[in-house]
Write a protein that holds these residues in place. Structure first.
Motif, PDB file in Angstrom:
ATOM      1  N   GLY A 155       0.795  -1.219   0.000  1.00 33.73           N
ATOM      2  CA  GLY A 155       0.000   0.000   0.000  1.00 33.73           C
ATOM      3  C   GLY A 155       0.829   1.271   0.000  1.00 33.73           C
ATOM      4  N   VAL A 156       2.149   1.126   0.085  1.00 36.07           N
ATOM      5  CA  VAL A 156       3.035   2.287   0.151  1.00 36.07           C
ATOM      6  C   VAL A 156       3.843   2.401  -1.137  1.00 36.07           C
ATOM      7  N   ASN A 157       3.710   3.521  -1.811  1.00 36.52           N
ATOM      8  CA  ASN A 157       4.502   3.797  -3.009  1.00 36.52           C
ATOM      9  C   ASN A 157       5.752   4.583  -2.615  1.00 36.52           C
ATOM     10  N   VAL A 158       6.860   4.215  -3.206  1.00 38.87           N
ATOM     11  CA  VAL A 158       8.135   4.868  -2.889  1.00 38.87           C
ATOM     12  C   VAL A 158       8.723   5.471  -4.158  1.00 38.87           C
ATOM     13  N   ASP A 159       8.980   6.769  -4.129  1.00 39.81           N
ATOM     14  CA  ASP A 159       9.627   7.456  -5.251  1.00 39.81           C
ATOM     15  C   ASP A 159      10.830   8.224  -4.708  1.00 39.81           C
ATOM     16  N   THR A 160      11.910   8.207  -5.461  1.00 37.54           N
ATOM     17  CA  THR A 160      13.127   8.900  -5.022  1.00 37.54           C
ATOM     18  C   THR A 160      13.619   9.835  -6.106  1.00 37.54           C
ATOM     19  N   ASP A 161      13.907  11.072  -5.720  1.00 37.55           N
ATOM     20  CA  ASP A 161      14.423  12.083  -6.636  1.00 37.55           C
ATOM     21  C   ASP A 161      15.568  12.796  -5.948  1.00 37.55           C
ATOM     22  N   SER A 162      16.774  12.577  -6.446  1.00 36.58           N
ATOM     23  CA  SER A 162      17.982  13.189  -5.869  1.00 36.58           C
ATOM     24  C   SER A 162      18.106  12.884  -4.377  1.00 36.58           C
ATOM     25  N   ALA A 163      17.863  11.626  -4.019  1.00 35.96           N
ATOM     26  CA  ALA A 163      17.977  11.102  -2.654  1.00 35.96           C
ATOM     27  C   ALA A 163      16.879  11.602  -1.719  1.00 35.96           C
ATOM     28  N   VAL A 164      15.880  12.290  -2.264  1.00 41.66           N
ATOM     29  CA  VAL A 164      14.708  12.691  -1.483  1.00 41.66           C
ATOM     30  C   VAL A 164      13.597  11.678  -1.748  1.00 41.66           C
ATOM     31  N   VAL A 165      13.150  11.004  -0.714  1.00 42.89           N
ATOM     32  CA  VAL A 165      12.148   9.948  -0.836  1.00 42.89           C
ATOM     33  C   VAL A 165      10.757  10.498  -0.559  1.00 42.89           C
ATOM     34  N   THR A 166       9.813  10.158  -1.438  1.00 43.49           N
ATOM     35  CA  THR A 166       8.416  10.528  -1.234  1.00 43.49           C
ATOM     36  C   THR A 166       7.607   9.258  -1.028  1.00 43.49           C
ATOM     37  N   LEU A 167       6.900   9.185   0.078  1.00 45.08           N
ATOM     38  CA  LEU A 167       6.025   8.061   0.387  1.00 45.08           C
ATOM     39  C   LEU A 167       4.583   8.482   0.126  1.00 45.08           C
ATOM     40  N   SER A 168       3.863   7.681  -0.637  1.00 45.54           N
ATOM     41  CA  SER A 168       2.461   7.971  -0.907  1.00 45.54           C
ATOM     42  C   SER A 168       1.671   6.662  -0.848  1.00 45.54           C
ATOM     43  N   GLY A 169       0.343   6.796  -0.834  1.00 46.67           N
ATOM     44  CA  GLY A 169      -0.490   5.605  -0.732  1.00 46.67           C
ATOM     45  C   GLY A 169      -1.289   5.629   0.557  1.00 46.67           C
ATOM     46  N   ALA A 180       6.643   4.046   8.793  1.00 44.02           N
ATOM     47  CA  ALA A 180       7.099   4.018   7.396  1.00 44.02           C
ATOM     48  C   ALA A 180       8.078   5.163   7.132  1.00 44.02           C
ATOM     49  N   GLU A 181       7.785   6.335   7.671  1.00 43.79           N
ATOM     50  CA  GLU A 181       8.674   7.485   7.471  1.00 43.79           C
ATOM     51  C   GLU A 181      10.030   7.253   8.118  1.00 43.79           C
ATOM     52  N   LEU A 182      10.027   6.707   9.332  1.00 46.32           N
ATOM     53  CA  LEU A 182      11.289   6.470  10.031  1.00 46.32           C
ATOM     54  C   LEU A 182      12.129   5.410   9.326  1.00 46.32           C
ATOM     55  N   ILE A 183      11.461   4.379   8.806  1.00 49.44           N
ATOM     56  CA  ILE A 183      12.184   3.345   8.062  1.00 49.44           C
ATOM     57  C   ILE A 183      12.857   3.959   6.840  1.00 49.44           C
ATOM     58  N   ALA A 184      12.118   4.802   6.115  1.00 53.60           N
ATOM     59  CA  ALA A 184      12.693   5.458   4.936  1.00 53.60           C
ATOM     60  C   ALA A 184      13.819   6.401   5.339  1.00 53.60           C
ATOM     61  N   ARG A 185      13.593   7.160   6.402  1.00 54.79           N
ATOM     62  CA  ARG A 185      14.588   8.147   6.846  1.00 54.79           C
ATOM     63  C   ARG A 185      15.895   7.482   7.273  1.00 54.79           C
ATOM     64  N   ASN A 186      15.773   6.266   7.830  1.00 48.43           N
ATOM     65  CA  ASN A 186      16.952   5.560   8.333  1.00 48.43           C
ATOM     66  C   ASN A 186      17.613   4.669   7.286  1.00 48.43           C
ATOM     67  N   THR A 187      17.156   4.753   6.054  1.00 44.32           N
ATOM     68  CA  THR A 187      17.759   3.992   4.962  1.00 44.32           C
ATOM     69  C   THR A 187      18.981   4.748   4.432  1.00 44.32           C
ATOM     70  N   ALA A 188      20.024   4.011   4.115  1.00 43.97           N
ATOM     71  CA  ALA A 188      21.286   4.624   3.682  1.00 43.97           C
ATOM     72  C   ALA A 188      21.085   5.557   2.492  1.00 43.97           C
ATOM     73  N   ASP A 189      21.731   6.707   2.536  1.00 44.28           N
ATOM     74  CA  ASP A 189      21.802   7.711   1.466  1.00 44.28           C
ATOM     75  C   ASP A 189      20.556   8.583   1.336  1.00 44.28           C
ATOM     76  N   VAL A 190      19.521   8.337   2.125  1.00 44.43           N
ATOM     77  CA  VAL A 190      18.323   9.186   2.071  1.00 44.43           C
ATOM     78  C   VAL A 190      18.609  10.490   2.807  1.00 44.43           C
ATOM     79  N   ILE A 191      18.348  11.622   2.131  1.00 43.09           N
ATOM     80  CA  ILE A 191      18.630  12.909   2.769  1.00 43.09           C
ATOM     81  C   ILE A 191      17.369  13.584   3.304  1.00 43.09           C
ATOM     82  N   HIS A 192      16.198  13.181   2.785  1.00 45.94           N
ATOM     83  CA  HIS A 192      14.949  13.770   3.261  1.00 45.94           C
ATOM     84  C   HIS A 192      13.791  12.859   2.864  1.00 45.94           C
TER      85      HIS A 192
END
Length: 201
Positions: A155-169, A180-192
């Motif tokens: 149910g969660v869509n993940v899009d990345t643009d220049s290391a900025v992750v957008t979660l939708s769904g 979900a936000e914390l998991i994405a934030r704590n993933t290597a190389d994610v800046i926002h």
């Protein structure tokens, strides 16, 4: 060639992680446990296929994969976004269909000639390195979301643009949204992380 291999390696690692994650759900004893296991395996399979699809689109020199959004539902690939011509639209569809495990393509790509793209001059295309990094991040985040039993990874869509992750769904609770936000934030190389997840009952 060495530089190209170095760029592709993170993608291979991410896709391998997806394939290795599948056996994690193989210990259910009850009927309900078996159903849960089947659901997790299906989500992992879709995430694995999505990683393969995004990699194939990325590596095609004739396509701007940055403008193409892809998703996988079962054995069906769904393409949205924009391309510059009808040829590019058909090419993207054929690339998706060439992935082993994808049997059908829903091609919703819109044709927008480059001269009609108002931001074409202001927004240069990302480099191959940037695009590889974004695909790798997307695969890594998706893998971690799907592997977490408290999140509906499908149910969660993940899009990345220049290391900025957008979660939708959609998610079922505010706790799931925050997790979900914390998991994405704590993933290597994610800046926002842009958390656009919506709560549903």
């Amino acid at each position: 060639m060495k530089h190209r291999t170095a760029l592709i390696k993170p993608i291979a690692i991410a896709i391998t992680a997806l394939s290795l994650a599948t056996p994690l759900a193989a210990t259910a004893d009850t009927k309900s446990g078996a159903r849960a296991t089947s659901g997790i395996e299906a989500q992992l399979q879709e995430a694995w296929l999505l990683g393969k699809l995004e990699t194939a689109l990325l590596m095609n020199q004739h396509l701007n994969s940055f403008a193409i959004d892809s998703d996988v539902a079962g054995n069906t690939a769904i393409l949205t976004g924009t391309v510059e011509s009808g040829i590019d639209r058909d090419l993207a569809g054929e690339v998706a269909l060439s992935i082993n495990g994808i049997d059908k393509v829903v091609n919703k790509l819109k044709i927008v000639p480059v001269e009609e793209q108002s931001d074409a001059k202001q927004a240069p295309r990302p480099t191959l390195g940037q695009r590889v990094n974004d695909v790798t991040i997307t695969a890594a985040v998706k893998t971690r979301l799907v592997a977490n039993p408290h999140i509906d990874g499908l149910g969660v869509n993940v899009d990345t643009d220049s290391a900025v992750v957008t979660l939708s769904g959609a998610v079922r609770s505010s706790e799931e949204k925050q997790l979900a936000e914390l998991i994405a934030r704590n993933t290597a190389d994610v800046i926002h992380v842009n958390n656009e997840l919506q709560l549903v009952n």
